[in-house]
Design a protein around this motif. Sequence first.
Motif, mmCIF file in Angstrom:
data_model
loop_
_atom_site.group_PDB
_atom_site.id
_atom_site.type_symbol
_atom_site.label_atom_id
_atom_site.label_comp_id
_atom_site.label_asym_id
_atom_site.label_seq_id
_atom_site.Cartn_x
_atom_site.Cartn_y
_atom_site.Cartn_z
ATOM 1 N N MET A 190 -1.453 112.455 3.683
ATOM 2 C CA MET A 190 -0.710 112.647 4.925
ATOM 3 C C MET A 190 0.725 113.043 4.604
ATOM 4 S SD MET A 190 0.435 109.900 7.829
ATOM 5 C CE MET A 190 -1.165 109.126 7.953
ATOM 6 N N SER A 191 1.292 113.899 5.431
ATOM 7 C CA SER A 191 2.673 114.312 5.271
ATOM 8 C C SER A 191 3.579 113.456 6.156
ATOM 9 C CB SER A 191 2.834 115.781 5.652
ATOM 10 O OG SER A 191 4.194 116.123 5.787
ATOM 11 N N ALA A 192 4.578 112.813 5.546
ATOM 12 C CA ALA A 192 5.513 111.996 6.318
ATOM 13 C C ALA A 192 6.319 112.855 7.287
ATOM 14 C CB ALA A 192 6.442 111.240 5.373
ATOM 15 N N ILE A 193 6.639 114.080 6.902
ATOM 16 C CA ILE A 193 7.474 114.930 7.738
ATOM 17 C C ILE A 193 6.779 115.219 9.071
ATOM 18 C CG2 ILE A 193 6.621 117.106 6.765
ATOM 19 C CD1 ILE A 193 10.236 116.366 7.803
ATOM 20 N N ARG A 194 5.491 115.367 9.044
ATOM 21 C CA ARG A 194 4.719 115.629 10.266
ATOM 22 C C ARG A 194 4.845 114.435 11.225
ATOM 23 N NH1 ARG A 194 0.585 119.353 11.037
ATOM 24 N NH2 ARG A 194 -1.092 118.835 12.476
ATOM 25 N N LEU A 195 4.679 113.242 10.690
ATOM 26 C CA LEU A 195 4.783 112.025 11.494
ATOM 27 C C LEU A 195 6.203 111.831 12.013
ATOM 28 C CD1 LEU A 195 3.780 109.350 12.604
ATOM 29 C CD2 LEU A 195 3.906 108.396 10.299
ATOM 30 N N LEU A 196 7.180 112.037 11.151
ATOM 31 C CA LEU A 196 8.577 111.841 11.539
ATOM 32 C C LEU A 196 9.019 112.806 12.637
ATOM 33 C CD1 LEU A 196 10.081 111.314 7.984
ATOM 34 C CD2 LEU A 196 10.178 109.649 9.834
ATOM 35 N N VAL A 197 8.660 114.067 12.490
ATOM 36 C CA VAL A 197 9.080 115.074 13.466
ATOM 37 C C VAL A 197 8.407 114.834 14.817
ATOM 38 C CG1 VAL A 197 8.972 117.531 14.050
ATOM 39 C CG2 VAL A 197 9.730 116.818 11.781
ATOM 40 N N LEU A 198 7.115 114.571 14.812
ATOM 41 C CA LEU A 198 6.427 114.282 16.075
ATOM 42 C C LEU A 198 7.038 113.054 16.754
ATOM 43 C CD1 LEU A 198 2.674 114.856 15.129
ATOM 44 C CD2 LEU A 198 3.998 116.184 16.773
ATOM 45 N N GLY A 199 7.333 112.030 15.974
ATOM 46 C CA GLY A 199 7.894 110.807 16.536
ATOM 47 C C GLY A 199 9.274 111.015 17.108
ATOM 48 N N ALA A 200 10.097 111.804 16.433
ATOM 49 C CA ALA A 200 11.453 112.049 16.911
ATOM 50 C C ALA A 200 11.430 112.844 18.221
ATOM 51 C CB ALA A 200 12.261 112.797 15.853
ATOM 52 N N VAL A 201 10.612 113.879 18.280
ATOM 53 C CA VAL A 201 10.514 114.677 19.507
ATOM 54 C C VAL A 201 9.984 113.809 20.643
ATOM 55 C CG1 VAL A 201 9.372 116.634 20.617
ATOM 56 C CG2 VAL A 201 10.233 116.864 18.285
ATOM 57 N N ARG A 202 9.003 113.001 20.354
ATOM 58 C CA ARG A 202 8.399 112.136 21.382
ATOM 59 C C ARG A 202 9.422 111.156 21.953
ATOM 60 N NH1 ARG A 202 4.945 107.289 21.486
ATOM 61 N NH2 ARG A 202 3.391 107.528 23.151
ATOM 62 N N GLN A 203 10.279 110.608 21.106
ATOM 63 C CA GLN A 203 11.271 109.654 21.595
ATOM 64 C C GLN A 203 12.313 110.327 22.491
ATOM 65 O OE1 GLN A 203 12.964 106.652 19.116
ATOM 66 N NE2 GLN A 203 11.168 106.481 17.802
ATOM 67 N N HIS A 204 12.645 111.557 22.196
ATOM 68 C CA HIS A 204 13.615 112.278 23.022
ATOM 69 C C HIS A 204 13.002 112.770 24.330
ATOM 70 C CE1 HIS A 204 17.434 112.613 20.921
ATOM 71 N NE2 HIS A 204 16.785 112.762 19.794
ATOM 72 N N GLY A 205 11.715 113.102 24.271
ATOM 73 C CA GLY A 205 11.085 113.748 25.424
ATOM 74 C C GLY A 205 11.161 115.258 25.276
ATOM 75 N N ARG A 206 12.346 115.721 24.935
ATOM 76 C CA ARG A 206 12.554 117.153 24.694
ATOM 77 C C ARG A 206 13.795 117.272 23.834
ATOM 78 N NH1 ARG A 206 11.984 121.935 29.234
ATOM 79 N NH2 ARG A 206 13.298 123.510 28.238
ATOM 80 N N ALA A 207 13.689 117.983 22.715
ATOM 81 C CA ALA A 207 14.805 118.049 21.771
ATOM 82 C C ALA A 207 14.799 119.359 21.018
ATOM 83 C CB ALA A 207 14.730 116.895 20.778
ATOM 84 N N HIS A 208 15.982 119.836 20.660
ATOM 85 C CA HIS A 208 16.058 121.029 19.816
ATOM 86 C C HIS A 208 16.045 120.595 18.345
ATOM 87 C CE1 HIS A 208 20.317 120.137 19.175
ATOM 88 N NE2 HIS A 208 20.489 120.096 20.481
ATOM 89 N N GLY A 209 15.861 121.557 17.476
ATOM 90 C CA GLY A 209 15.669 121.256 16.066
ATOM 91 C C GLY A 209 16.784 120.461 15.426
#
Length: 213
Positions: A1-20
């Motif tokens: 599993m890639s940690a970056i995939r989990l981290l990025v999905l989690g960060a976007v989910r917490q914001h609701g909507r976020a830019h890079g």
Amino acid sequence: MSAIRLLVLGAVRQHGRAHGYQVRNDLEYWGAHEWSHAKPGSIYHALKQMAKQGLLRAHETAPSTAGGPPRTEYEITGAGTEEFLRLVREALTSYDQKVDVKSAAIGFMVDLPREEAVALLKERIERIAQWRAAVTEHYVPADGPEQLGHIGEIMHFWVHTADAESAWTRGLVERIEGGAYTFAGEGEPFVGVLADGQENPYATGDRHPQDDH
């Protein structure tokens, strides 16, 4: 599993909507650039790739009033949420995950119901016990590492690490069962992301060509 995939999905989910750049800023706020491969290039690449895969939805925004370039904002899709929760569950139970994946999963465990998080962590303890039992069929920790020459120190390290992780996980389960933290469905969650424009005391300050996009 890639940690970056989990981290990025989690960060976007917490914001609701976020830019890079918001996602990058959050990961640096969490210190993920120190304990994982969450570097700017990999973060921006992951956002674009997961948008292509339908896990994120990309929105083009208008240029800022200050004259900055238009940015792409991302929000998680239903499929992205399913993938995010799958990754959290898998990482909480799999003993052989790398440290960065385990760390990311611990950071997102409160996105699950309390009872489920406890059950997954108990499964993790059981998997560690099964691994230890298989290993100690050929290596007896009480006899010391010397029984296998200096190579025995490798096995000694593995067993010691497994025992320490098992003890830590049992302690975590006790804290959660005792009411620690706010899990899914229990009320206002802990806010672990920065508001847009909020200063990040842990930012690296290194610029990347994709920061303004």
